[in-house]
Design an enzyme around this catalytic site. Structure first.
Site, PDB file in Angstrom:
ATOM      1  N   GLY A  16       0.846  -1.192   0.000  1.00 44.05           N
ATOM      2  CA  GLY A  16       0.000   0.000   0.000  1.00 44.05           C
ATOM      3  C   GLY A  16       0.874   1.231   0.000  1.00 44.05           C
ATOM      4  O   GLY A  16       2.103   1.145   0.036  1.00 44.05           O
ATOM      5  N   ASP A  58       9.492  -6.390   7.889  1.00 43.48           N
ATOM      6  CA  ASP A  58       9.022  -5.028   7.674  1.00 43.48           C
ATOM      7  C   ASP A  58      10.239  -4.130   7.498  1.00 43.48           C
ATOM      8  O   ASP A  58      10.915  -3.830   8.463  1.00 43.48           O
ATOM      9  CB  ASP A  58       8.183  -4.576   8.865  1.00 43.48           C
ATOM     10  N   LYS A  86      -0.324  -0.494   6.532  1.00 43.43           N
ATOM     11  CA  LYS A  86       0.310  -1.774   6.175  1.00 43.43           C
ATOM     12  C   LYS A  86       0.906  -2.485   7.385  1.00 43.43           C
ATOM     13  O   LYS A  86       0.619  -3.651   7.629  1.00 43.43           O
ATOM     14  CB  LYS A  86       1.433  -1.558   5.149  1.00 43.43           C
ATOM     15  N   GLU A 120      17.100  -6.997  13.923  1.00 42.87           N
ATOM     16  CA  GLU A 120      17.324  -5.864  13.029  1.00 42.87           C
ATOM     17  C   GLU A 120      18.370  -6.276  11.997  1.00 42.87           C
ATOM     18  O   GLU A 120      19.519  -6.532  12.332  1.00 42.87           O
ATOM     19  CB  GLU A 120      17.750  -4.640  13.833  1.00 42.87           C
ATOM     20  N   HIS A 162       7.615   2.000  16.386  1.00 37.30           N
ATOM     21  CA  HIS A 162       7.308   0.628  15.953  1.00 37.30           C
ATOM     22  C   HIS A 162       7.610  -0.354  17.087  1.00 37.30           C
ATOM     23  O   HIS A 162       6.842  -1.289  17.329  1.00 37.30           O
ATOM     24  CB  HIS A 162       8.120   0.258  14.704  1.00 37.30           C
ATOM     25  N   SER A 221      -0.772   3.894   4.931  1.00 40.51           N
ATOM     26  CA  SER A 221      -2.031   3.236   4.564  1.00 40.51           C
ATOM     27  C   SER A 221      -2.473   2.214   5.598  1.00 40.51           C
ATOM     28  O   SER A 221      -3.568   1.673   5.492  1.00 40.51           O
ATOM     29  CB  SER A 221      -1.880   2.560   3.194  1.00 40.51           C
TER      30      SER A 221
END
Length: 194
Positions: free
Chosen positions: A11, A86, A17, A64, A52, A15
């Site tokens: 997206g 992500d 996501k 990470e 996050h 949005s």
């Protein structure tokens, strides 16, 4: 029906996501490994990373890894958990900017090869994999060559990941639409979407 093994969530900016992908991971009620590709290269990105982190459940394992999530997925995917990556858009950016000459077609090919390996690995693991990415091809054509190279590269990377995915959710104003399911329905000529 076969269990969904690879889910792509895409997206535009803001949005919904990541929130949607995190909800999918929670709903699976399995151990979650969260792979973050973002690098805190400035204050704003460091703040976003902190936000996050606050949102994620404490029992999720976070790794990470800005350049090589494929190895993490291969290792963590041996168990029947959920892996949430992500995001693919930042991974593509990281890989592209690591290249000596990002605008060289050979650089493009090397990044695409890494994304193909990532997609194959996501399909081959025991666990479920959710990949978040951005849709950047619906806006203005970037003014600079590197911007256009990145847009084209991410578009190709998204197509590869979508090809291997069982579901592809497009987020529009926070609303998820499984476009791959809709495509299958329309290909069969079935118009009853229930």
């Amino acid at each position: 029906m076969r269990e969904k093994k690879l889910i792509l969530v895409t997206g535009g900016a803001r949005s919904g996501k990541s929130s949607f992908a995190e909800r999918l991971a929670k709903e699976a009620q399995k151990p979650v490994t969260y792979i973050a590709t973002c690098q805190p290269l400035d204050e704003e990105m460091a703040f976003r990373i902190q936000e996050h982190r606050k949102r994620r459940p404490k029992n999720w394992k976070t790794v990470e890894e800005p350049f090589n999530p494929t190895d993490i997925i291969a290792k963590e995917g041996k168990s029947d958990g959920v892996i949430l990556l992500d995001c693919l858009a930042l991974l593509v950016s990281n890989l592209l900017l690591r290249e000596k000459d990002p605008n060289d077609p050979k650089s493009f090919s090397r990044v695409i090869e890494e994304i193909e390996n990532l997609a194959i690995t996501c399909r081959s693991v025991k666990g479920e994999v959710i990949v978040v990415t951005n849709e950047v091809g619906m806006g203005v054509v970037p003014e600079y060559p590197l911007g256009r190279t990145y847009r084209d590269l991410l578009g190709k990377a998204n197509q590869i990941m979508a090809l291997y995915s069982d579901s592809v959710y497009l987020l529009v104003c926070g609303i998820p639409v499984d476009v791959k399911h809709l495509n299958r329905v329309l290909e069969k000529g079935v118009y009853d979407l229930q």
